[in-house]
Design a protein around this motif. Structure first.
Motif, PDB file in Angstrom:
ATOM      1  N   MET A 212      53.199  11.393  18.909  1.00  7.02           N
ATOM      2  CA  MET A 212      51.998  11.395  19.912  1.00  7.02           C
ATOM      3  C   MET A 212      51.366  12.502  19.211  1.00  7.02           C
ATOM      4  SD  MET A 212      51.374  11.174  23.428  1.00  7.02           S
ATOM      5  CE  MET A 212      52.422  10.306  24.293  1.00  7.02           C
ATOM      6  N   ALA A 213      50.237  12.742  18.994  1.00  7.13           N
ATOM      7  CA  ALA A 213      49.709  14.156  18.694  1.00  7.13           C
ATOM      8  C   ALA A 213      49.212  14.845  19.163  1.00  7.13           C
ATOM      9  CB  ALA A 213      48.354  13.491  18.112  1.00  7.13           C
ATOM     10  N   LEU A 214      49.400  14.290  21.022  1.00  9.56           N
ATOM     11  CA  LEU A 214      49.241  15.408  22.436  1.00  9.56           C
ATOM     12  C   LEU A 214      50.398  16.395  22.482  1.00  9.56           C
ATOM     13  CD1 LEU A 214      47.968  13.095  25.038  1.00  9.56           C
ATOM     14  CD2 LEU A 214      46.253  14.964  23.638  1.00  9.56           C
ATOM     15  N   ALA A 215      50.189  17.523  22.639  1.00  8.26           N
ATOM     16  CA  ALA A 215      50.969  18.705  22.780  1.00  8.26           C
ATOM     17  C   ALA A 215      50.893  18.841  24.236  1.00  8.26           C
ATOM     18  CB  ALA A 215      50.205  19.783  22.470  1.00  8.26           C
ATOM     19  N   PRO A 216      52.381  18.573  24.735  1.00 10.28           N
ATOM     20  CA  PRO A 216      52.449  19.033  26.295  1.00 10.28           C
ATOM     21  C   PRO A 216      51.276  19.971  27.054  1.00 10.28           C
ATOM     22  CG  PRO A 216      54.607  19.801  25.311  1.00 10.28           C
ATOM     23  CD  PRO A 216      53.085  19.168  24.083  1.00 10.28           C
ATOM     24  N   VAL A 217      51.114  19.240  28.120  1.00 14.54           N
ATOM     25  CA  VAL A 217      50.504  21.032  29.289  1.00 14.54           C
ATOM     26  C   VAL A 217      51.064  20.356  30.029  1.00 14.54           C
ATOM     27  CG1 VAL A 217      48.363  21.521  30.271  1.00 14.54           C
ATOM     28  CG2 VAL A 217      48.646  20.433  27.722  1.00 14.54           C
ATOM     29  N   VAL A 218      51.198  22.041  31.021  1.00 13.08           N
ATOM     30  CA  VAL A 218      51.915  22.433  32.431  1.00 13.08           C
ATOM     31  C   VAL A 218      50.742  22.581  33.550  1.00 13.08           C
ATOM     32  CG1 VAL A 218      54.896  22.350  31.700  1.00 13.08           C
ATOM     33  CG2 VAL A 218      53.153  24.135  31.735  1.00 13.08           C
ATOM     34  N   ARG A 219      50.963  22.062  34.694  1.00  6.27           N
ATOM     35  CA  ARG A 219      50.108  23.066  36.052  1.00  6.27           C
ATOM     36  C   ARG A 219      50.450  23.643  36.305  1.00  6.27           C
ATOM     37  NH1 ARG A 219      50.773  18.506  40.524  1.00  6.27           N
ATOM     38  NH2 ARG A 219      51.703  17.412  39.128  1.00  6.27           N
ATOM     39  N   ASP A 220      49.745  24.370  36.572  1.00  7.50           N
ATOM     40  CA  ASP A 220      49.114  26.077  37.233  1.00  7.50           C
ATOM     41  C   ASP A 220      48.822  25.627  38.463  1.00  7.50           C
ATOM     42  OD1 ASP A 220      46.620  26.427  36.747  1.00  7.50           O
ATOM     43  OD2 ASP A 220      46.261  27.581  35.090  1.00  7.50           O
ATOM     44  N   ASP A 221      48.109  26.723  39.599  1.00  4.74           N
ATOM     45  CA  ASP A 221      47.603  25.882  41.373  1.00  4.74           C
ATOM     46  C   ASP A 221      46.357  25.466  40.672  1.00  4.74           C
ATOM     47  OD1 ASP A 221      50.168  26.667  41.572  1.00  4.74           O
ATOM     48  OD2 ASP A 221      49.096  29.443  42.914  1.00  4.74           O
ATOM     49  N   PHE A 222      45.423  26.313  40.157  1.00  2.58           N
ATOM     50  CA  PHE A 222      43.750  25.579  39.993  1.00  2.58           C
ATOM     51  C   PHE A 222      44.099  24.578  39.168  1.00  2.58           C
ATOM     52  CE2 PHE A 222      40.486  25.228  37.620  1.00  2.58           C
ATOM     53  CZ  PHE A 222      39.275  24.850  38.014  1.00  2.58           C
ATOM     54  N   SER A 223      44.865  24.436  38.381  1.00  5.57           N
ATOM     55  CA  SER A 223      44.558  22.759  37.530  1.00  5.57           C
ATOM     56  C   SER A 223      45.793  21.442  38.570  1.00  5.57           C
ATOM     57  CB  SER A 223      45.713  22.866  36.457  1.00  5.57           C
ATOM     58  OG  SER A 223      46.973  23.076  36.405  1.00  5.57           O
ATOM     59  N   ALA A 224      46.914  22.308  39.860  1.00  4.56           N
ATOM     60  CA  ALA A 224      47.307  20.836  40.563  1.00  4.56           C
ATOM     61  C   ALA A 224      46.476  19.764  40.510  1.00  4.56           C
ATOM     62  CB  ALA A 224      48.112  21.500  41.852  1.00  4.56           C
ATOM     63  N   PRO A 225      45.085  20.126  41.221  1.00  2.39           N
ATOM     64  CA  PRO A 225      44.526  18.904  41.992  1.00  2.39           C
ATOM     65  C   PRO A 225      44.205  17.728  40.699  1.00  2.39           C
ATOM     66  CG  PRO A 225      43.656  20.338  42.881  1.00  2.39           C
ATOM     67  CD  PRO A 225      44.530  20.941  42.133  1.00  2.39           C
ATOM     68  N   PHE A 226      44.245  18.002  38.992  1.00  4.13           N
ATOM     69  CA  PHE A 226      43.899  17.688  38.536  1.00  4.13           C
ATOM     70  C   PHE A 226      44.561  16.930  37.993  1.00  4.13           C
ATOM     71  CE2 PHE A 226      43.400  17.182  33.745  1.00  4.13           C
ATOM     72  CZ  PHE A 226      41.782  16.840  33.680  1.00  4.13           C
ATOM     73  N   PHE A 227      45.874  17.717  37.685  1.00  8.08           N
ATOM     74  CA  PHE A 227      46.640  16.436  36.978  1.00  8.08           C
ATOM     75  C   PHE A 227      47.691  15.853  38.204  1.00  8.08           C
ATOM     76  CE2 PHE A 227      47.212  20.273  33.842  1.00  8.08           C
ATOM     77  CZ  PHE A 227      46.506  19.665  33.035  1.00  8.08           C
ATOM     78  N   GLU A 228      47.043  16.284  39.359  1.00  5.54           N
ATOM     79  CA  GLU A 228      47.602  15.018  40.556  1.00  5.54           C
ATOM     80  C   GLU A 228      47.077  13.595  40.242  1.00  5.54           C
ATOM     81  OE1 GLU A 228      49.608  14.771  42.882  1.00  5.54           O
ATOM     82  OE2 GLU A 228      50.148  16.394  42.381  1.00  5.54           O
ATOM     83  N   GLY A 229      45.419  14.026  39.699  1.00  9.27           N
ATOM     84  CA  GLY A 229      45.088  12.882  39.628  1.00  9.27           C
ATOM     85  C   GLY A 229      45.011  12.173  38.492  1.00  9.27           C
ATOM     86  N   THR A 230      45.037  12.563  36.776  1.00  6.60           N
ATOM     87  CA  THR A 230      46.061  12.520  36.081  1.00  6.60           C
ATOM     88  C   THR A 230      46.773  11.082  36.182  1.00  6.60           C
ATOM     89  OG1 THR A 230      46.823  14.221  35.268  1.00  6.60           O
ATOM     90  CG2 THR A 230      44.495  13.558  34.078  1.00  6.60           C
ATOM     91  N   ALA A 231      48.049  11.825  37.283  1.00 10.26           N
ATOM     92  CA  ALA A 231      49.105  11.442  37.573  1.00 10.26           C
ATOM     93  C   ALA A 231      48.507   9.286  37.922  1.00 10.26           C
ATOM     94  CB  ALA A 231      49.994  11.787  38.471  1.00 10.26           C
ATOM     95  N   ALA A 232      47.759   9.749  38.698  1.00 11.76           N
ATOM     96  CA  ALA A 232      47.009   8.268  39.756  1.00 11.76           C
ATOM     97  C   ALA A 232      45.985   7.745  38.480  1.00 11.76           C
ATOM     98  CB  ALA A 232      46.256   9.067  40.638  1.00 11.76           C
ATOM     99  N   GLY A 233      45.844   8.052  37.581  1.00 13.67           N
ATOM    100  CA  GLY A 233      44.408   7.397  36.800  1.00 13.67           C
ATOM    101  C   GLY A 233      43.629   7.744  36.999  1.00 13.67           C
ATOM    102  N   LYS A 234      43.360   9.041  37.909  1.00 10.18           N
ATOM    103  CA  LYS A 234      41.991   9.315  37.947  1.00 10.18           C
ATOM    104  C   LYS A 234      40.866  10.781  37.421  1.00 10.18           C
ATOM    105  CE  LYS A 234      42.220   7.522  42.754  1.00 10.18           C
ATOM    106  NZ  LYS A 234      42.373   7.723  44.612  1.00 10.18           N
ATOM    107  N   LEU A 235      40.393  10.397  36.377  1.00  9.50           N
ATOM    108  CA  LEU A 235      39.233  12.241  36.417  1.00  9.50           C
ATOM    109  C   LEU A 235      38.720  12.725  36.946  1.00  9.50           C
ATOM    110  CD1 LEU A 235      39.339  13.673  33.523  1.00  9.50           C
ATOM    111  CD2 LEU A 235      37.414  12.288  32.672  1.00  9.50           C
ATOM    112  N   LEU A 236      39.153  13.630  37.008  1.00 10.12           N
ATOM    113  CA  LEU A 236      38.906  14.831  38.281  1.00 10.12           C
ATOM    114  C   LEU A 236      37.657  15.740  37.147  1.00 10.12           C
ATOM    115  CD1 LEU A 236      40.796  15.660  40.615  1.00 10.12           C
ATOM    116  CD2 LEU A 236      39.396  13.637  40.997  1.00 10.12           C
TER     117      LEU A 236
END
Lengths: 391, 131
Positions: free
Chosen positions: B1-25
């Motif tokens: 896969m071309a995508l490189a792994p990204v981990v969350r920080d406090d700011f991005s936590a809601p964004f990645f909660e969204g992507t895990a649920a199939g939502k783009l915030l």
């Protein structure tokens, strides 16, 4: 308050050996360039009371060069980082310091040694290494890492909006190479044709290998002082008539001008206004050319042709030797050497002095110099002349 | 896969909660009614600091793209990597990988929808597919 008539000049230029020069650090190169520039001016290091240092991608030299050089009681001293706009910025800050009486003789230097023996040039600029944490990492994670792919999306926007073609990018590369063939210090001097450009491998579509600049180890330094003192020194002074900066702050959203209009559209007119001249009076253009597309879009934004007509302009032969608008007369970053904004600035000084030998442009009364950093994010302009302003 | 792994920080936590649920915030400013990219700290139009996370439609169009050619090394060829700037219907741009895209169908203005993939050791990340 504004300075309408700067009274400063570039009086010294030092250029080290360039390119695949191994075993020397950025600091080694910087020391050589500075001592060479000071000697070129007919000065000694003890005359220098200001130093601005721009480290390159490796970021492994800085204002501690003061100690390395044995300088004492320096009156202005800083590490400057405006990426490709740094050279123009440093000359502006040096001029301001001299105008304000803060310093008399200021040296501005760029130095870098990213090339390692046995490693590809591309490995020297792999893209900003960053921790892949948070939403700011998403473009990098998607693959938008190094400069070629980041400029490529801008170039494609320009192609779509204005019908610009890869062959027109190629015309920029061929013109640069033609100039480089006249420059004994250029790294790439073998002939290049448009067919060679079109046959070169794709790096980041639509940008091919021959759309991309070189990577070089080395350093360039310039010495700035007052016009009055310049008149007493060894070299013909290169007077600083005007300058400008513009940093667009592109936002990632609808209506963004990214790829279509650069900071040159603001910093160019600002510099021309300060110089009191029109763009049509410029004799020589030294344009930051990290990619062929950058030259093309900057020429448009400076007003040398209408917006969107850069492709036809460069393909007409206007910028090549013998053309109506001599541009990047040393071969630029594409074919000569890649010292960030010091590449266009160093060639501008050589041309303004009338010391360019076989490639000397006959009329060299006004030279326009661009600096471009980031991905079209940061821009500086200088207007230089062998004549004192207003005389 | 071309995508490189990204981990969350406090700011991005809601964004990645969204992507895990199939939502783009995205970031939305109630005071201006304008949307900004996920990394925005201030409204991209008014510089207001009242941004809040709000769900995007995930629909957009292609603004530009580049193709990084695949490379052959040790007799293994990696596929081309296509990265596009996507303008979401709400206005913000995202730079996204277009996996397994038909390159002949790439066109500025082409319709795009956001999908999500999860590289090993990463949060779910947005990608783009031609619609």
């Amino acid at each position: 308050m504004s300075i309408d008539s700067p009274r400063t000049a570039i009086v010294g230029l030092g250029i080290t050996e360039m390119g695949k020069v191994y075993g020397r650090s950025a600091t080694d190169f910087a020391v050589e360039a500075i001592t060479s520039a000071v000697a070129d001016a007919g000065l000694s290091l003890s005359d220098v009371d200001g130093l601005y240092v721009n480290p390159g991608i490796k970021n492994d030299t800085d204002m501690r060069l003061q100690s390395t050089l044995g300088m004492r009681d320096t009156r202005v001293l800083a590490t400057i980082q405006g990426f490709g706009s740094s050279a123009g910025q440093m000359v502006q800050y040096a001029s301001l310091a001299i105008e304000a009486g803060m310093a008399d003789v200021v040296v501005c230097v760029y130095a870098d040694a990213p090339l390692k023996e046995g490693k590809r040039a591309g490995a020297a600029y792999p893209g900003q290494a960053r921790a892949m944490v948070g939403v700011g990492s998403l473009p990098f994670a998607a693959g938008l890492k190094a400069a070629p792919e980041r400029y490529a999306v801008g170039a494609r926007r320009h192609m779509h909006a204005y019908g610009t073609t890869s062959e027109q990018f190629g015309a920029v590369a061929v013109a640069a190479r033609q100039w480089a063939q006249l420059n004994p210090h250029a790294q790439m001097r073998e002939p290049m044709t448009l067919e060679d450009h079109q046959a070169s491998r794709m790096i980041a579509d639509p940008l091919r290998l021959l759309d991309c600049c070189l990577v070089s180890n080395g350093a360039v330094a310039v010495v700035v002082t007052s016009a009055e003192r310049a008149a007493t020194l060894k070299q013909p002074p290169v007077h600083i008539w005007g300058w400008g900066q513009a940093h667009p702050g592109y936002v990632n959203r609808r209506d963004s001008e990214f790829g279509l209009v650069t900071g040159a559209a603001q910093s160019g007119p600002a510099a021309l206004k300060m110089a009191g001249v029109g763009v049509e009076e410029i004799d020589i253009r030294e344009i930051y050319d990290c990619f062929t597309y950058t030259t093309l879009v900057t020429l448009e934004d400076y007003g040398f042709c209408a917006k969107g007509e850069g492709g036809e302009f460069v393909a007409s032969g206007a910028i090549a030797p013998g053309g109506t608008h001599p541009t990047n007369t040393g071969g630029g970053e594409l074919s000569s050497y890649y010292m960030w904004g010091m590449t266009p600035l160093s060639e501008a000084v050589i041309q303004a002095r009338g010391q360019a030998g076989e490639r000397q442009v006959g009329k060299h009364d006004l030279v326009m110099v661009s600096g471009n950093g980031g991905v079209l994010d940061f821009h500086s302009t200088l207007i230089l002349s062998p004549h004192p302003k207003g005389r | 896969m071309a995508l490189a792994p990204v981990v969350r920080d406090d700011f991005s936590a809601p964004f990645f909660e969204g992507t895990a649920a199939g939502k783009l915030l995205l970031r939305y400013s109630p005071s201006s009614g304008e949307w900004s990219e996920p990394a925005a700290r201030f409204c991209s139009v008014t510089q207001a600091d009242d941004l809040e996370w709000r769900e995007s439609s995930g629909a957009g169009t292609l603004v530009s793209w580049t193709i990084k050619p695949g490379r052959t090394k040790d007799e293994v060829t990696t596929p081309d990597v296509v990265i596009g700037i996507v303008e979401l219907a709400e206005g913000p741009w995202l730079s996204l990988w277009l996996p397994e895209v038909d390159q002949s169908a790439l066109a500025i203005g082409a319709g795009v929808r956001v999908d999500f993939l999860r590289p090993e050791g990463s949060e779910h990340l947005p990608v783009a597919r031609l619609s």
